[in-house]
Each structure stands twice: as C-alpha cells, then as structure tokens.
Design a protein around this motif. Structure first.
Motif, PDB file in Angstrom:
ATOM      1  N   LYS A 213       0.969  -1.192   0.226  1.00 60.78           N
ATOM      2  CA  LYS A 213       0.087  -0.193  -0.079  1.00 60.78           C
ATOM      3  C   LYS A 213       0.925   1.380  -0.216  1.00 60.78           C
ATOM      4  CE  LYS A 213      -3.541  -2.601   0.136  1.00 60.78           C
ATOM      5  NZ  LYS A 213      -4.387  -2.544   1.157  1.00 60.78           N
ATOM      6  N   ASP A 217       1.286   5.237  -4.751  1.00 59.69           N
ATOM      7  CA  ASP A 217       1.164   6.560  -4.304  1.00 59.69           C
ATOM      8  C   ASP A 217       0.499   7.668  -5.056  1.00 59.69           C
ATOM      9  OD1 ASP A 217       3.021   6.299  -6.058  1.00 59.69           O
ATOM     10  OD2 ASP A 217       4.671   7.429  -4.774  1.00 59.69           O
ATOM     11  N   VAL A 246     -12.876   8.010  -8.550  1.00 59.08           N
ATOM     12  CA  VAL A 246     -12.032   7.135  -7.623  1.00 59.08           C
ATOM     13  C   VAL A 246     -11.629   6.017  -8.545  1.00 59.08           C
ATOM     14  CG1 VAL A 246     -14.432   5.720  -7.328  1.00 59.08           C
ATOM     15  CG2 VAL A 246     -12.550   5.877  -5.634  1.00 59.08           C
ATOM     16  N   GLU A 293      -6.892   5.664  -2.817  1.00 61.09           N
ATOM     17  CA  GLU A 293      -7.689   5.468  -1.951  1.00 61.09           C
ATOM     18  C   GLU A 293      -8.544   4.367  -2.081  1.00 61.09           C
ATOM     19  OE1 GLU A 293      -9.392   8.940  -3.959  1.00 61.09           O
ATOM     20  OE2 GLU A 293      -7.329   8.130  -3.655  1.00 61.09           O
ATOM     21  N   GLN A 296      -6.379   1.377  -1.195  1.00 57.67           N
ATOM     22  CA  GLN A 296      -6.139   1.140   0.197  1.00 57.67           C
ATOM     23  C   GLN A 296      -7.207   0.483   0.883  1.00 57.67           C
ATOM     24  OE1 GLN A 296      -3.092   2.040   1.608  1.00 57.67           O
ATOM     25  NE2 GLN A 296      -2.460   3.176  -0.387  1.00 57.67           N
ATOM     26  N   SER A 297      -8.512   0.540   0.311  1.00 58.87           N
ATOM     27  CA  SER A 297      -9.651   0.030   0.900  1.00 58.87           C
ATOM     28  C   SER A 297      -9.951  -1.341   0.932  1.00 58.87           C
ATOM     29  CB  SER A 297     -10.859   0.784   0.335  1.00 58.87           C
ATOM     30  OG  SER A 297     -11.234   0.430  -0.970  1.00 58.87           O
ATOM     31  N   GLN A 313     -18.589   1.313  -4.813  1.00 60.24           N
ATOM     32  CA  GLN A 313     -18.247   2.693  -5.068  1.00 60.24           C
ATOM     33  C   GLN A 313     -19.307   3.461  -5.436  1.00 60.24           C
ATOM     34  OE1 GLN A 313     -15.219   4.038  -3.576  1.00 60.24           O
ATOM     35  NE2 GLN A 313     -15.202   1.862  -2.835  1.00 60.24           N
ATOM     36  N   GLN A 318     -19.617   7.532  -4.945  1.00 64.73           N
ATOM     37  CA  GLN A 318     -18.208   8.034  -5.553  1.00 64.73           C
ATOM     38  C   GLN A 318     -18.268   7.938  -6.983  1.00 64.73           C
ATOM     39  OE1 GLN A 318     -15.358   8.822  -3.787  1.00 64.73           O
ATOM     40  NE2 GLN A 318     -16.881   8.643  -2.035  1.00 64.73           N
TER      41      GLN A 318
END
Length: 348
Positions: A213, A217, A246, A293, A296-297, A313, A318
């Motif tokens: 993770k 970036d 997203v 993000e 990361q989820s 999402q 989103q």
C-alpha cells in the motif's frame, strides 16, 4: 513537429476514417483543414469518445463532432510562450498557424517537455487458469502463450513501457514460477517488476489487497493479462485525472444484431416495429485506472471482482468514469480469439 502533415484531414471525412488517421498519426489529434490548408477545426481522442458515448454513427462526417474553435499558436511564438499557454490552458497539443490561418506545424506538450517516464504504477493480472484455452494452458499460464513470437503478457508490458511506464506489479496464481522466471525483475525491458501471489483466487478486485500500500502513491493502471490493445495509456490516465474519479473503467462498444423483428407495444396495441435492429451497449474492456484510496480500501485476503468493487463505490456516491476504447482491442478468452490474435498481431 514532424509527422503533423499526416494528421491533416477534410471536414467531410467519415469519422471511422478519421479514427484511422488519428491512430496511425500517433499525435492524439487530427487537424481539419480546407482550401489551402486553412484550419477549421481539430479532432482529439476526447471528441471521438464523446461521440461514441452519444452513439453518433462512425459514418458521420468529422465536421459533426470536431471542435470548431480550437486554441492555436502563432508560428512566430517562442517555445517558452507556447509551453506557457499550453500549461495555462491544460492543452496537450496546439496547432501552429501562419498569418493567413494556414497550418504550418503542431506542437505537443510531450514534445516540449520531453517527458520520458510516467511515475504511475501498473498492475497486470496474470493469475488465471485459462481454462477455455486448454490444452494449450495445461502446462503454460495463459499470459505466456505466444502471439506471433512473443507471449501475450510481454506484448502488454512492451506497449506500456513504450508509453513511459516503468513501475510494474504482476499478480500470479497458476504456474507462477514460469511467469517469474520469464520476466524476472523487468530489467531486460528497462522496467521494474514486483510480484504479488494469490494463494487462492481473490478476483480482480481482491488482488489489489495484496499490493504494498505504501508504494501506491498515485493512480494505478490495472489491466487483465490476456488483452491485446493499442489503447492510448497516457490519454487514459489524463482522462481519469480530468474527471476526478475514484476509478475509471475502459469500455468497448458492442453491437448485437437481433435476428428477428422487434415489436414495441403499449399493452395490447403495437406502437412500432423494427426489423432485425442492431442494439448497442458498452462492455467492460478489462482495463482500469484506480485511485490510491480505493486500493487502500481493499483488505489483504478479501475476495471481490472489479465490477463488484466499483458497484460498491457507486452505491457510496463515488464517481466512476468510463473511457471508451476505439483503438484495437482483443480479449483472448477462448480458442477462436487466440487464433484471431495470431492473424492480427501485425496490427499492434
């Protein structure tokens, strides 16, 4: 500025022919001219994709979808001034005109800034069993099946490396050692490859949970390892960033001809009839851009497919964008597709 003459087209050219010029020209823009090469408009990937989203037929003339008031630069401007204008207006290309409005060149942001690498990571999914391609996949993972003289996954990696991407992750499951042995650390292709391994199949979305993770970036390009395409990856990334989503899913227009006459009714009464209509829809093309993000989820070991992940999402309000692919695209899912790939490898 070389090759700009190859993207000059006339306003009455059918859109399907303009797409061929755009793809072959490699400049992500076509310049519409008339008379003595006087500029009347421009056509970009974005214009074409907006037309496809509206189901405008590919037989329509370019004038119907072109931008008829494009930003332009004077041929006498300095490169610094051109670059400043392009950055201020967020332009990727700008035509150069003489005092009479004739096209005499084309500057691109890529050419002016001489960008060589793209920092965004790429995640290639190479863990599938390739069941529909048995017996070819009995002792060889599908991504290593050769199309022409190279494995499918190598063709994918080379196309991305050519576009400037160098940070690669590959997900494995079936016969992982063969994939690792073939690609190694990626140095042979001038890229860096790291691997994540699915002990059990997690689905395309679940594999995101195995990524380190802290290394994701920026938006991640994610792609199935059994696709052949000439999609513009930089254009896809720019599209994603411009729409503040997203995630972005690449889609392909699919046409199906109904072999019967279709009847539209209102209760007992017929309203209209259409003989053997062609129905159009968009299908998932197996290529995504995923925001950090969202990566990361996804928890380690979580099993979920990408469509389900994106639907979740959407249910959370989103934004999930779609990017129409008009370039060459082939999903090698079954034997007929594999044979077709052998015939069409020269198109890549």
């Amino acid at each position: 500025m070389k090759k700009w003459q190859n993207v000059l087209i006339r306003p009455d050219l059918p859109l399907e022919d303009a797409i061929a010029v755009l793809d072959k020209g490699g400049l992500r823009i076509a310049l519409i001219v008339q008379g003595n090469d006087k500029l009347v408009g421009t056509l970009t990937d974005g214009d074409i994709r907006r037309a496809l989203l509206k189901h405008i037929p590919l037989t329509a003339p370019v004038r119907d979808v072109m931008c008829d008031a494009p930003h332009v630069a004077d041929v006498d401007w300095s490169k610094d001034k051109i670059l400043a204008v392009m950055e201020d207006l967020e332009l990727l290309q700008i035509p150069l005109l003489d005092s009479e409005g004739r096209v005499v060149g084309l500057e691109t942001l890529h050419g002016l800034m001489e960008r060589r690498t793209v920092e965004n990571p790429v995640f290639l999914m190479a863990g599938g069993f390739g069941t529909r391609l048995k017996p070819l996949t009995n002792e060889c993972p599908k991504p290593l099946l050769k199309v022409g003289d190279k494995p499918i996954l190598e063709l994918i990696l080379e196309s991305l490396a050519k576009a400037g991407f160098y940070r690669f992750f590959i997900s494995t499951h079936y016969l992982p050692e063969m994939i690792r042995e073939y690609f190694g650390d990626g140095s042979q292709w001038g890229v860096n490859i790291k691997y994540v391994h699915e002990e059990k199949p997690l689905g395309t979305g679940g594999a995101l949970g195995l990524l380190p993770k802290d290394e994701i970036d920026r938006p991640l390009i994610m792609m199935n390892g059994d696709l052949l395409t000439t999609v513009n990856y930089r254009g896809l990334l720019d599209f994603h960033l411009a729409h503040d989503s997203v995630a972005t899913m690449c889609v392909r227009e699919y046409k199906h001809k109904v072999p019967y006459g279709v009847v539209q009714t209102d209760g007992t009464f017929i309203q209209s009839m259409e003989e053997k209509p062609v129905q159009k829809c968009f299908i998932n093309a197996g290529i995504y851009v995923v925001a950090p993000e969202l990566v990361q989820s996804v928890g380690a070991g979580q099993r979920i497919d990408m469509p389900s992940l994106l639907e979740k999402q959407i249910s959370l309000d989103q934004r999930v964008a779609m990017f129409p692919v008009h370039e060459y695209w082939l999903d090698i899912g079954k034997m007929d597709d594999f044979r077709k790939a052998q015939e069409e490898v020269g198109l890549l």
